[in-house]
Design a protein around this motif. Structure first.
Motif, PDB file in Angstrom:
ATOM      1  N   ILE A  51      17.821   1.363 -56.034  1.00  0.00           N
ATOM      2  CA  ILE A  51      19.136   2.002 -56.063  1.00  0.00           C
ATOM      3  C   ILE A  51      19.996   1.421 -57.188  1.00  0.00           C
ATOM      4  N   GLU A  52      19.926   0.107 -57.359  1.00  0.00           N
ATOM      5  CA  GLU A  52      20.689  -0.518 -58.441  1.00  0.00           C
ATOM      6  C   GLU A  52      20.222  -0.002 -59.800  1.00  0.00           C
ATOM      7  N   ARG A  53      18.909   0.178 -59.966  1.00  0.00           N
ATOM      8  CA  ARG A  53      18.380   0.722 -61.219  1.00  0.00           C
ATOM      9  C   ARG A  53      18.817   2.181 -61.395  1.00  0.00           C
ATOM     10  N   ALA A  54      18.818   2.926 -60.274  1.00  0.00           N
ATOM     11  CA  ALA A  54      19.225   4.325 -60.327  1.00  0.00           C
ATOM     12  C   ALA A  54      20.706   4.452 -60.717  1.00  0.00           C
ATOM     13  N   LYS A  55      21.520   3.522 -60.225  1.00  0.00           N
ATOM     14  CA  LYS A  55      22.939   3.521 -60.599  1.00  0.00           C
ATOM     15  C   LYS A  55      23.107   3.329 -62.100  1.00  0.00           C
ATOM     16  N   ARG A  56      22.374   2.342 -62.625  1.00  0.00           N
ATOM     17  CA  ARG A  56      22.490   2.049 -64.059  1.00  0.00           C
ATOM     18  C   ARG A  56      21.957   3.194 -64.910  1.00  0.00           C
ATOM     19  N   GLY A  57      20.880   3.814 -64.423  1.00  0.00           N
ATOM     20  CA  GLY A  57      20.264   4.886 -65.199  1.00  0.00           C
ATOM     21  C   GLY A  57      20.803   6.270 -64.870  1.00  0.00           C
ATOM     22  N   ASN A  58      21.696   6.329 -63.863  1.00  0.00           N
ATOM     23  CA  ASN A  58      22.310   7.593 -63.456  1.00  0.00           C
ATOM     24  C   ASN A  58      21.258   8.642 -63.071  1.00  0.00           C
ATOM     25  N   TYR A  59      20.313   8.234 -62.211  1.00  0.00           N
ATOM     26  CA  TYR A  59      19.322   9.177 -61.716  1.00  0.00           C
ATOM     27  C   TYR A  59      19.222   9.053 -60.181  1.00  0.00           C
ATOM     28  N   ASN A  60      18.546  10.014 -59.570  1.00  0.00           N
ATOM     29  CA  ASN A  60      18.413   9.978 -58.115  1.00  0.00           C
ATOM     30  C   ASN A  60      17.039   9.449 -57.718  1.00  0.00           C
ATOM     31  N   LEU A  61      16.883   9.169 -56.439  1.00  0.00           N
ATOM     32  CA  LEU A  61      15.591   8.737 -55.895  1.00  0.00           C
ATOM     33  C   LEU A  61      15.519   9.189 -54.447  1.00  0.00           C
ATOM     34  N   THR A  62      14.303   9.257 -53.926  1.00  0.00           N
ATOM     35  CA  THR A  62      14.130   9.650 -52.528  1.00  0.00           C
ATOM     36  C   THR A  62      13.275   8.632 -51.790  1.00  0.00           C
ATOM     37  N   LEU A  63      13.508   8.587 -50.477  1.00  0.00           N
ATOM     38  CA  LEU A  63      12.695   7.771 -49.574  1.00  0.00           C
ATOM     39  C   LEU A  63      11.984   8.703 -48.608  1.00  0.00           C
ATOM     40  N   ILE A  64      10.679   8.519 -48.478  1.00  0.00           N
ATOM     41  CA  ILE A  64       9.886   9.261 -47.488  1.00  0.00           C
ATOM     42  C   ILE A  64       9.401   8.273 -46.440  1.00  0.00           C
ATOM     43  N   ILE A  65       9.635   8.576 -45.175  1.00  0.00           N
ATOM     44  CA  ILE A  65       9.040   7.800 -44.083  1.00  0.00           C
ATOM     45  C   ILE A  65       8.151   8.745 -43.289  1.00  0.00           C
ATOM     46  N   ALA A  66       6.904   8.357 -43.074  1.00  0.00           N
ATOM     47  CA  ALA A  66       5.944   9.186 -42.347  1.00  0.00           C
ATOM     48  C   ALA A  66       5.360   8.388 -41.189  1.00  0.00           C
ATOM     49  N   SER A  67       5.401   8.965 -39.994  1.00  0.00           N
ATOM     50  CA  SER A  67       4.906   8.276 -38.804  1.00  0.00           C
ATOM     51  C   SER A  67       3.964   9.193 -38.041  1.00  0.00           C
TER      52      SER A  67
ATOM     53  N   PHE B 290      13.543   8.787 -59.734  1.00  0.00           N
ATOM     54  CA  PHE B 290      13.621  10.005 -60.554  1.00  0.00           C
ATOM     55  C   PHE B 290      13.159  11.245 -59.788  1.00  0.00           C
ATOM     56  N   THR B 291      13.379  11.245 -58.467  1.00  0.00           N
ATOM     57  CA  THR B 291      12.867  12.337 -57.630  1.00  0.00           C
ATOM     58  C   THR B 291      13.924  12.792 -56.637  1.00  0.00           C
ATOM     59  N   GLY B 292      14.128  14.111 -56.555  1.00  0.00           N
ATOM     60  CA  GLY B 292      15.042  14.674 -55.579  1.00  0.00           C
ATOM     61  C   GLY B 292      14.295  15.160 -54.351  1.00  0.00           C
ATOM     62  N   LEU B 293      15.010  15.845 -53.450  1.00  0.00           N
ATOM     63  CA  LEU B 293      14.402  16.319 -52.208  1.00  0.00           C
ATOM     64  C   LEU B 293      13.269  17.313 -52.464  1.00  0.00           C
TER      65      LEU B 293
ATOM     66  N   GLU C  97      17.765  11.221 -49.695  1.00  0.00           N
ATOM     67  CA  GLU C  97      17.955  11.147 -51.144  1.00  0.00           C
ATOM     68  C   GLU C  97      19.203  10.344 -51.502  1.00  0.00           C
ATOM     69  N   TYR C  98      19.052   9.513 -52.528  1.00  0.00           N
ATOM     70  CA  TYR C  98      20.182   8.830 -53.151  1.00  0.00           C
ATOM     71  C   TYR C  98      20.491   9.540 -54.480  1.00  0.00           C
ATOM     72  N   PRO C  99      21.765   9.809 -54.820  1.00  0.00           N
ATOM     73  CA  PRO C  99      22.991   9.434 -54.095  1.00  0.00           C
ATOM     74  C   PRO C  99      23.605  10.558 -53.277  1.00  0.00           C
ATOM     75  N   SER C 100      22.953  11.726 -53.198  1.00  0.00           N
ATOM     76  CA  SER C 100      23.592  12.885 -52.565  1.00  0.00           C
ATOM     77  C   SER C 100      23.762  12.717 -51.058  1.00  0.00           C
ATOM     78  N   GLU C 101      22.836  11.978 -50.412  1.00  0.00           N
ATOM     79  CA  GLU C 101      22.879  11.850 -48.954  1.00  0.00           C
ATOM     80  C   GLU C 101      23.241  10.445 -48.476  1.00  0.00           C
ATOM     81  N   ALA C 102      22.985   9.445 -49.281  1.00  0.00           N
ATOM     82  CA  ALA C 102      23.235   8.064 -48.866  1.00  0.00           C
ATOM     83  C   ALA C 102      23.598   7.219 -50.075  1.00  0.00           C
ATOM     84  N   LYS C 103      24.369   6.153 -49.835  1.00  0.00           N
ATOM     85  CA  LYS C 103      24.888   5.330 -50.924  1.00  0.00           C
ATOM     86  C   LYS C 103      24.238   3.951 -51.027  1.00  0.00           C
ATOM     87  N   ASP C 104      23.515   3.523 -49.983  1.00  0.00           N
ATOM     88  CA  ASP C 104      22.847   2.227 -50.065  1.00  0.00           C
ATOM     89  C   ASP C 104      21.508   2.283 -49.334  1.00  0.00           C
TER      90      ASP C 104
END
Length: 268
Positions: free
Chosen positions: A150-166, A206-209, A233-240
């Protein structure tokens, strides 16, 4: 086989319904679990205090007289007197399926959420998974890695996503093999971590939903059985990092609840 696995596993059931107490205690005892009952939060607290050792799982209702289930969850997760219960699995069993309640349960530290009325097979499957599946041992590693990204995404002004699969069941799930196969299909910048015997996550810079959904479609061949998947997705849905993690888990819980409701509607 369940009898052997669940030997000496102790459960505290907290519910003000005598019918739920009697029926669920019988169901669990038939599977080899030891069950103690409490009709309200104060009884539950007294039972926990006088117990020698700790319960392996707590199942409780949300709405009860005087104090609700959230009061007990918060006490066990935050009060120093009950520090041994900070990581003990908690399942909420309730007829309240609103998103507000589900979100509140997750935020306060509930591990699973099952709606009434419930199927015997479903609650036994959930109980076994909560007691036998290892705690998400890589949780801290995930949060740290996520925050770094997230810190790298802030500096680079890009988004990222987290996938959790159970996976619905850990039976025949070779999580380390799944992770290796998935890692081989992803980019070098992506991170895949094991969170439990049947749970993994993927951090995708560098990945959106929409891009995350493409990734899921690509790796589905390795996900044999029934899997529940949450994407945030960061930053549209969550900030940390913690918010991102909780949101993905919340989406999984929502998917499970919707599936159970659908089953119950079809039965009615």
């Amino acid at each position: 086989m369940i009898m052997e696995k669940s030997k000496n596993r102790e459960i505290l059931l907290v519910d003000d319904s005598n019918l739920i107490q009697v029926s669920l205690k019988e169901i669990l005892q038939m599977e080899g679990y030891s069950v103690e009952l409490a009709s309200n939060v104060d009884e539950a607290i007294a039972t926990i205090k006088r117990k020698n050792g700790q319960f392996h799982l707590i199942i409780l209702d949300v709405h009860m007289p005087n104090k609700d289930g959230f009061y007990l969850v918060e006490l066990l997760r935050k009060d120093e007197e009950f520090k041994n219960y900070k990581n003990v699995p908690i399942m909420m069993l309730t007829s309240d399926a609103t998103m507000v309640t589900v979100k509140k349960a997750i935020e306060k530290g509930v591990n699973d959420y099952l709606n009434k009325p419930f199927k015997t097979s479903e609650i036994l499957k959930r109980v076994e998974k909560l007691i036998l599946d290892k705690k998400e041992t890589n949780h801290k590693k995930l949060i740290d890695a996520l925050q770094d990204e997230i810190e790298r995404a802030k500096r680079g002004n890009y988004n990222l996503t987290l996938i959790i699969a159970s996976c619905e069941s850990e039976k025949d799930v070779k999580i380390s093999e799944i992770i290796k196969n998935i890692s081989d299909r992803l980019r070098k910048v992506d991170t895949v971590l094991e969170l439990g015997n049947s749970t993994f996550c993927a951090i995708l810079p560098f990945t959106g939903l929409n891009g995350a959904q493409v990734v899921i479609d690509r790796i589905k061949e390795y996900l044999i059985g029934k899997w529940y998947i949450g994407i945030s997705e960061y930053p549209s849905e969550a900030k940390d990092a913690l918010e991102l993690y909780k949101l993905a888990k919340e989406k999984i819980t929502r998917e499970i609840s919707q599936e159970i409701n659908k089953i119950e509607e079809e039965k009615a």
